[in-house]
Design a protein around this motif. Structure first.
Motif, PDB file in Angstrom:
ATOM      1  N   GLN A 237      -8.014 -15.069   8.377  1.00 45.33           N
ATOM      2  CA  GLN A 237      -7.614 -14.999   6.967  1.00 45.33           C
ATOM      3  C   GLN A 237      -6.438 -15.922   6.671  1.00 45.33           C
ATOM      4  OE1 GLN A 237      -8.665 -13.089   4.242  1.00 45.33           O
ATOM      5  NE2 GLN A 237     -10.452 -12.473   5.415  1.00 45.33           N
TER       6      GLN A 237
ATOM      7  N   GLY B  77       0.795  -1.216   0.000  1.00 41.07           N
ATOM      8  CA  GLY B  77       0.000   0.000   0.000  1.00 41.07           C
ATOM      9  C   GLY B  77       0.830   1.270   0.000  1.00 41.07           C
TER      10      GLY B  77
ATOM     11  N   ASP C 177      -8.450  -6.092  15.665  1.00 43.07           N
ATOM     12  CA  ASP C 177      -8.349  -6.508  14.257  1.00 43.07           C
ATOM     13  C   ASP C 177      -7.572  -7.811  14.081  1.00 43.07           C
ATOM     14  OD1 ASP C 177      -9.735  -4.225  13.622  1.00 43.07           O
ATOM     15  OD2 ASP C 177      -7.980  -3.123  12.898  1.00 43.07           O
TER      16      ASP C 177
ATOM     17  N   ASP D 238      -5.857 -13.891  -0.329  1.00 41.90           N
ATOM     18  CA  ASP D 238      -6.644 -14.431  -1.442  1.00 41.90           C
ATOM     19  C   ASP D 238      -5.747 -14.727  -2.644  1.00 41.90           C
ATOM     20  OD1 ASP D 238      -8.933 -14.211   0.092  1.00 41.90           O
ATOM     21  OD2 ASP D 238      -9.673 -12.404  -0.934  1.00 41.90           O
TER      22      ASP D 238
ATOM     23  N   ASP E 266      -9.431 -11.301  13.094  1.00 45.41           N
ATOM     24  CA  ASP E 266      -9.848 -11.376  11.688  1.00 45.41           C
ATOM     25  C   ASP E 266      -8.665 -11.700  10.781  1.00 45.41           C
ATOM     26  OD1 ASP E 266     -12.488 -10.854  12.280  1.00 45.41           O
ATOM     27  OD2 ASP E 266     -12.347  -8.704  11.839  1.00 45.41           O
TER      28      ASP E 266
ATOM     29  N   ALA F 176      -4.590   0.232   6.707  1.00 43.50           N
ATOM     30  CA  ALA F 176      -5.362  -0.446   5.663  1.00 43.50           C
ATOM     31  C   ALA F 176      -5.199  -1.963   5.718  1.00 43.50           C
ATOM     32  CB  ALA F 176      -4.948   0.079   4.290  1.00 43.50           C
ATOM     33  N   HIS F 177      -4.758  -2.482   6.845  1.00 45.41           N
ATOM     34  CA  HIS F 177      -4.489  -3.917   6.964  1.00 45.41           C
ATOM     35  C   HIS F 177      -5.731  -4.777   6.738  1.00 45.41           C
ATOM     36  CE1 HIS F 177      -5.122  -2.117  10.941  1.00 45.41           C
ATOM     37  NE2 HIS F 177      -5.907  -3.164  11.155  1.00 45.41           N
ATOM     38  N   ASN F 178      -6.910  -4.299   7.134  1.00 45.35           N
ATOM     39  CA  ASN F 178      -8.134  -5.096   6.963  1.00 45.35           C
ATOM     40  C   ASN F 178      -8.570  -5.199   5.503  1.00 45.35           C
ATOM     41  OD1 ASN F 178      -8.474  -5.773   9.670  1.00 45.35           O
ATOM     42  ND2 ASN F 178      -9.604  -3.902  10.108  1.00 45.35           N
ATOM     43  N   THR F 179      -8.036  -4.338   4.655  1.00 47.17           N
ATOM     44  CA  THR F 179      -8.328  -4.385   3.226  1.00 47.17           C
ATOM     45  C   THR F 179      -7.207  -5.070   2.457  1.00 47.17           C
ATOM     46  OG1 THR F 179      -9.554  -2.317   3.395  1.00 47.17           O
ATOM     47  CG2 THR F 179      -8.826  -2.961   1.194  1.00 47.17           C
ATOM     48  N   LEU F 180      -5.966  -4.684   2.740  1.00 44.27           N
ATOM     49  CA  LEU F 180      -4.829  -5.146   1.936  1.00 44.27           C
ATOM     50  C   LEU F 180      -4.382  -6.567   2.270  1.00 44.27           C
ATOM     51  CD1 LEU F 180      -2.800  -1.814   1.878  1.00 44.27           C
ATOM     52  CD2 LEU F 180      -4.258  -2.763   0.071  1.00 44.27           C
TER      53      LEU F 180
ATOM     54  N   PRO G 276      -6.143  -9.207   3.452  1.00 45.59           N
ATOM     55  CA  PRO G 276      -7.005 -10.232   2.832  1.00 45.59           C
ATOM     56  C   PRO G 276      -6.780 -10.381   1.324  1.00 45.59           C
ATOM     57  CG  PRO G 276      -8.266  -8.961   4.404  1.00 45.59           C
ATOM     58  CD  PRO G 276      -6.934  -8.268   4.262  1.00 45.59           C
ATOM     59  N   LYS G 277      -6.472  -9.285   0.633  1.00 43.23           N
ATOM     60  CA  LYS G 277      -6.184  -9.382  -0.813  1.00 43.23           C
ATOM     61  C   LYS G 277      -4.935 -10.224  -1.054  1.00 43.23           C
ATOM     62  CE  LYS G 277      -8.425  -5.112  -2.248  1.00 43.23           C
ATOM     63  NZ  LYS G 277      -8.278  -3.790  -2.847  1.00 43.23           N
TER      64      LYS G 277
END
Length: 138
Positions: free
Chosen positions: A111, A17, A104, A81, A107, A71-75, A77-78
């Motif tokens: 993941q 990020g 956090d 995945d 979660d 931005a760990h909860n968005t980046l 998981p990407k």
């Protein structure tokens, strides 16, 4: 002596990020090298897809994600995945370092993140965690 002790553990230390603060990532990368690990550093401002590509291409055992941007909860998981898409999620020990609120962390673990290391974590604790948990090579 086990195969784990006979070979180097390959690590990618990655900055994901827009976070531009990388002193901690450099400290960890140097400490991992000093511990005998092979280390690749991603450089700053990498997209999740770039980190996944680097982890797969470098065939790393450990992916250390440094993130301070919030931005760990968005980046993260990407990234998880992406590793799953390449079939690399199960074979890669994923660690997250940075300012991650306690609420956090569950979660991130769901993941597939093995551990979260916050500021002030002794480096030796992180090195020992990697030595004890890095996946065996097939």
């Amino acid at each position: 002596m086990s195969g784990q002790a006979q070979r180097s553990i390959r690590c990618l230390v990655a900055k994901v990020g827009l976070d531009g603060h990388d002193r901690g990532a450099h400290v960890i990368a140097r400490a991992f090298r000093d511990a005998g690990f092979e280390v690749v550093y991603s450089g700053l401002h990498k997209a999740p897809e770039e980190i996944v590509q680097a982890a797969v291409q470098e065939d790393v055992d450990v992916l250390g994600i440094s993130i301070l941007s919030g931005a760990h909860n968005t980046l993260v998981p990407k990234i998880m995945d992406g590793l799953a898409e390449y079939g690399a999620k199960e074979d890669t020990l994923v660690l997250v370092g940075g300012v991650i609120p306690e609420e956090d962390r569950p979660d991130l673990r769901e993941q597939g993140v093995a551990a979260v290391f916050g500021p002030g974590t002794p480096i030796e604790e992180t090195i020992e965690f990697v030595r004890e948990n890095a996946p065996e090579r097939r």
